[in-house]
Design a protein around this motif. Structure first.
Motif, PDB file in Angstrom:
ATOM      1  N   ALA A 158       0.823  -1.212   0.000  1.00 22.10           N
ATOM      2  CA  ALA A 158       0.000   0.000   0.000  1.00 22.10           C
ATOM      3  C   ALA A 158       0.856   1.260   0.000  1.00 22.10           C
ATOM      4  O   ALA A 158       0.532   2.243  -0.672  1.00 22.10           O
ATOM      5  N   VAL A 159       1.955   1.254   0.761  1.00 27.35           N
ATOM      6  CA  VAL A 159       2.832   2.416   0.781  1.00 27.35           C
ATOM      7  C   VAL A 159       3.406   2.664  -0.614  1.00 27.35           C
ATOM      8  O   VAL A 159       3.459   3.802  -1.098  1.00 27.35           O
ATOM      9  N   LEU A 160       3.812   1.588  -1.288  1.00 29.40           N
ATOM     10  CA  LEU A 160       4.353   1.722  -2.642  1.00 29.40           C
ATOM     11  C   LEU A 160       3.266   2.116  -3.640  1.00 29.40           C
ATOM     12  O   LEU A 160       3.487   2.926  -4.536  1.00 29.40           O
ATOM     13  N   ALA A 161       2.072   1.548  -3.467  1.00 30.49           N
ATOM     14  CA  ALA A 161       0.973   1.827  -4.401  1.00 30.49           C
ATOM     15  C   ALA A 161       0.509   3.273  -4.302  1.00 30.49           C
ATOM     16  O   ALA A 161       0.096   3.874  -5.301  1.00 30.49           O
ATOM     17  N   ALA A 162       0.567   3.845  -3.108  1.00 28.27           N
ATOM     18  CA  ALA A 162       0.124   5.224  -2.926  1.00 28.27           C
ATOM     19  C   ALA A 162       0.986   6.200  -3.720  1.00 28.27           C
ATOM     20  O   ALA A 162       0.563   7.318  -4.013  1.00 28.27           O
ATOM     21  N   GLU A 163       2.215   5.766  -4.065  1.00 26.76           N
ATOM     22  CA  GLU A 163       3.105   6.601  -4.878  1.00 26.76           C
ATOM     23  C   GLU A 163       3.640   5.770  -6.043  1.00 26.76           C
ATOM     24  O   GLU A 163       4.838   5.723  -6.301  1.00 26.76           O
ATOM     25  N   SER A 164       2.728   5.120  -6.735  1.00 26.71           N
ATOM     26  CA  SER A 164       3.095   4.238  -7.843  1.00 26.71           C
ATOM     27  C   SER A 164       3.989   4.956  -8.850  1.00 26.71           C
ATOM     28  O   SER A 164       3.709   6.080  -9.252  1.00 26.71           O
ATOM     29  N   GLY A 165       5.080   4.282  -9.227  1.00 28.56           N
ATOM     30  CA  GLY A 165       6.019   4.868 -10.183  1.00 28.56           C
ATOM     31  C   GLY A 165       7.090   5.729  -9.551  1.00 28.56           C
ATOM     32  O   GLY A 165       7.997   6.198 -10.237  1.00 28.56           O
ATOM     33  N   THR A 166       6.997   5.941  -8.230  1.00 26.12           N
ATOM     34  CA  THR A 166       7.965   6.773  -7.513  1.00 26.12           C
ATOM     35  C   THR A 166       8.770   5.914  -6.552  1.00 26.12           C
ATOM     36  O   THR A 166       8.215   5.043  -5.869  1.00 26.12           O
ATOM     37  N   ALA A 167      10.077   6.145  -6.474  1.00 26.43           N
ATOM     38  CA  ALA A 167      10.922   5.400  -5.555  1.00 26.43           C
ATOM     39  C   ALA A 167      10.609   5.796  -4.111  1.00 26.43           C
ATOM     40  O   ALA A 167      10.483   6.975  -3.795  1.00 26.43           O
ATOM     41  N   VAL A 168      10.481   4.794  -3.244  1.00 27.25           N
ATOM     42  CA  VAL A 168      10.212   5.008  -1.821  1.00 27.25           C
ATOM     43  C   VAL A 168      11.371   4.418  -1.037  1.00 27.25           C
ATOM     44  O   VAL A 168      11.769   3.272  -1.264  1.00 27.25           O
ATOM     45  N   SER A 169      11.924   5.183  -0.118  1.00 30.44           N
ATOM     46  CA  SER A 169      13.109   4.727   0.614  1.00 30.44           C
ATOM     47  C   SER A 169      12.778   3.592   1.575  1.00 30.44           C
ATOM     48  O   SER A 169      11.645   3.453   2.052  1.00 30.44           O
ATOM     49  N   ARG A 170      13.800   2.777   1.863  1.00 24.71           N
ATOM     50  CA  ARG A 170      13.651   1.700   2.845  1.00 24.71           C
ATOM     51  C   ARG A 170      13.241   2.275   4.202  1.00 24.71           C
ATOM     52  O   ARG A 170      12.394   1.716   4.890  1.00 24.71           O
ATOM     53  N   GLN A 171      13.860   3.413   4.579  1.00 23.16           N
ATOM     54  CA  GLN A 171      13.561   4.008   5.880  1.00 23.16           C
ATOM     55  C   GLN A 171      12.089   4.375   5.988  1.00 23.16           C
ATOM     56  O   GLN A 171      11.444   4.131   7.008  1.00 23.16           O
ATOM     57  N   ARG A 172      11.555   4.970   4.928  1.00 28.55           N
ATOM     58  CA  ARG A 172      10.150   5.362   4.972  1.00 28.55           C
ATOM     59  C   ARG A 172       9.237   4.145   5.036  1.00 28.55           C
ATOM     60  O   ARG A 172       8.263   4.119   5.795  1.00 28.55           O
ATOM     61  N   LEU A 173       9.545   3.114   4.244  1.00 33.38           N
ATOM     62  CA  LEU A 173       8.736   1.898   4.270  1.00 33.38           C
ATOM     63  C   LEU A 173       8.722   1.281   5.664  1.00 33.38           C
ATOM     64  O   LEU A 173       7.665   0.922   6.192  1.00 33.38           O
ATOM     65  N   MET A 174       9.881   1.175   6.276  1.00 31.61           N
ATOM     66  CA  MET A 174       9.956   0.568   7.606  1.00 31.61           C
ATOM     67  C   MET A 174       9.256   1.431   8.641  1.00 31.61           C
ATOM     68  O   MET A 174       8.592   0.922   9.549  1.00 31.61           O
ATOM     69  N   ASP A 175       9.392   2.752   8.505  1.00 36.45           N
ATOM     70  CA  ASP A 175       8.761   3.646   9.472  1.00 36.45           C
ATOM     71  C   ASP A 175       7.243   3.582   9.379  1.00 36.45           C
ATOM     72  O   ASP A 175       6.542   3.526  10.388  1.00 36.45           O
ATOM     73  N   GLU A 176       6.703   3.573   8.147  1.00 37.35           N
ATOM     74  CA  GLU A 176       5.249   3.570   7.980  1.00 37.35           C
ATOM     75  C   GLU A 176       4.636   2.222   8.310  1.00 37.35           C
ATOM     76  O   GLU A 176       3.523   2.147   8.832  1.00 37.35           O
ATOM     77  N   VAL A 177       5.350   1.127   8.005  1.00 38.58           N
ATOM     78  CA  VAL A 177       4.769  -0.201   8.206  1.00 38.58           C
ATOM     79  C   VAL A 177       5.035  -0.740   9.605  1.00 38.58           C
ATOM     80  O   VAL A 177       4.149  -1.312  10.240  1.00 38.58           O
ATOM     81  N   TRP A 178       6.260  -0.523  10.104  1.00 36.71           N
ATOM     82  CA  TRP A 178       6.609  -1.063  11.416  1.00 36.71           C
ATOM     83  C   TRP A 178       6.580  -0.020  12.525  1.00 36.71           C
ATOM     84  O   TRP A 178       6.778  -0.339  13.688  1.00 36.71           O
ATOM     85  N   GLY A 179       6.361   1.240  12.162  1.00 36.45           N
ATOM     86  CA  GLY A 179       6.173   2.272  13.191  1.00 36.45           C
ATOM     87  C   GLY A 179       7.384   3.099  13.513  1.00 36.45           C
ATOM     88  O   GLY A 179       7.247   4.213  13.992  1.00 36.45           O
ATOM     89  N   ASP A 180       8.593   2.592  13.264  1.00 36.17           N
ATOM     90  CA  ASP A 180       9.791   3.371  13.561  1.00 36.17           C
ATOM     91  C   ASP A 180      10.948   2.811  12.752  1.00 36.17           C
ATOM     92  O   ASP A 180      11.417   1.705  13.005  1.00 36.17           O
ATOM     93  N   ALA A 181      11.421   3.583  11.785  1.00 38.59           N
ATOM     94  CA  ALA A 181      12.497   3.112  10.915  1.00 38.59           C
ATOM     95  C   ALA A 181      13.781   2.836  11.695  1.00 38.59           C
ATOM     96  O   ALA A 181      14.625   2.065  11.258  1.00 38.59           O
ATOM     97  N   TYR A 182      13.931   3.462  12.857  1.00 34.71           N
ATOM     98  CA  TYR A 182      15.158   3.293  13.621  1.00 34.71           C
ATOM     99  C   TYR A 182      15.142   2.010  14.459  1.00 34.71           C
ATOM    100  O   TYR A 182      16.170   1.536  14.899  1.00 34.71           O
ATOM    101  N   LEU A 183      13.940   1.451  14.663  1.00 31.90           N
ATOM    102  CA  LEU A 183      13.822   0.243  15.474  1.00 31.90           C
ATOM    103  C   LEU A 183      13.480  -0.989  14.644  1.00 31.90           C
ATOM    104  O   LEU A 183      13.720  -2.110  15.063  1.00 31.90           O
ATOM    105  N   ALA A 184      12.899  -0.789  13.473  1.00 35.46           N
ATOM    106  CA  ALA A 184      12.487  -1.916  12.639  1.00 35.46           C
ATOM    107  C   ALA A 184      13.712  -2.706  12.170  1.00 35.46           C
ATOM    108  O   ALA A 184      14.796  -2.169  11.992  1.00 35.46           O
ATOM    109  N   VAL A 185      13.497  -4.005  11.988  1.00 38.75           N
ATOM    110  CA  VAL A 185      14.563  -4.868  11.490  1.00 38.75           C
ATOM    111  C   VAL A 185      14.561  -4.818   9.974  1.00 38.75           C
ATOM    112  O   VAL A 185      13.576  -5.169   9.324  1.00 38.75           O
TER     113      VAL A 185
END
Length: 220
Positions: A158-185
């Protein structure tokens, strides 16, 4: 607009209400995050402080983002770079640091509403080739065949689909899906991407951007 002001400092809240009302907005002030989550549906925009007495404002922001598309402007004393980055990655439409000039605040609010970057209910379906992703019902179809995803797999997609065709950083994906990019594995994201590729059966749909993140379809 109907503005929900989430601010626990009475003096700051009073000044903000006066300015918002003077600009023709209808303002409701609450001081707790729990009240913001209960009352946000009655409003057009949330003006959110992060230092709340009952919970951290970032958690309120993340919950608002999971619930719906209401615009959120963060107004807080937390001005360090990491705080700003986390606020924006958690879904804030804008981030302002106190003390703020009132004219600038009004201009930022107007700009956020004008951009209207969140999808409307009628545009919550994303189609890439024969893959259809419904962000509202959380359903995915490939060549009109229903594909069963786990909640986390769909959240990544869903995070990728919301910006289809646009590169999304790993940090943003982890932050939005797992709640905190600094703590997510980090490995968890790779596993979910691999599972999505396998289930969707479209290996070229999820593009790896080396050293940055991922993109759903589109050109580089």
């Amino acid at each position: 607009m109907r503005v929900l002001l989430v601010e626990d400092d009475d003096g700051v809240a009073e000044a903000l209400v006066d300015v918002l009302d003077a600009h023709g907005h209808r303002t409701t002030r609450v001081s707790r995050g729990a009240d913001a989550l209960l009352r946000h549906r009655e409003h057009d925009l949330v003006l959110l402080d992060l230092g709340l007495p009952d919970t951290d404002g970032l958690e309120v922001l993340r919950k608002l983002r999971r619930i719906g598309p209401i615009p959120v402007v963060v107004l807080t004393a937390r001005g360090e770079e990491r705080a700003v980055v986390r606020g924006l990655r958690s879904g804030a439409d804008d981030y302002l640091v106190k003390p703020v000039r009132m004219a600038e605040l009004m201009a930022r609010i107007e700009a956020v509403v004008r951009r209207g970057r969140h999808p409307s209910p009628g545009s919550e379906q994303v189609e890439v080739g024969d893959v259809r992703i419904d962000l509202r019902t959380r359903r995915v179809q490939v060549a009109e065949r229903e594909v069963e995803l786990t909640p986390k797999e769909f959240d990544v997609l869903a995070v990728l689909a919301a910006e289809s065709g646009t590169a999304v950083s790993r940090q943003r994906l982890m932050d939005e899906v797992w709640g905190d990019a600094y703590l997510a594995v980090s490995r968890s994201l790779d596993v979910h991407i691999a599972q999505l590729r396998a289930k969707l059966g479209r290996p070229d749909l999820l593009v790896t951007i080396r050293g940055f993140g991922y993109r759903l379809g589109g050109d580089a």
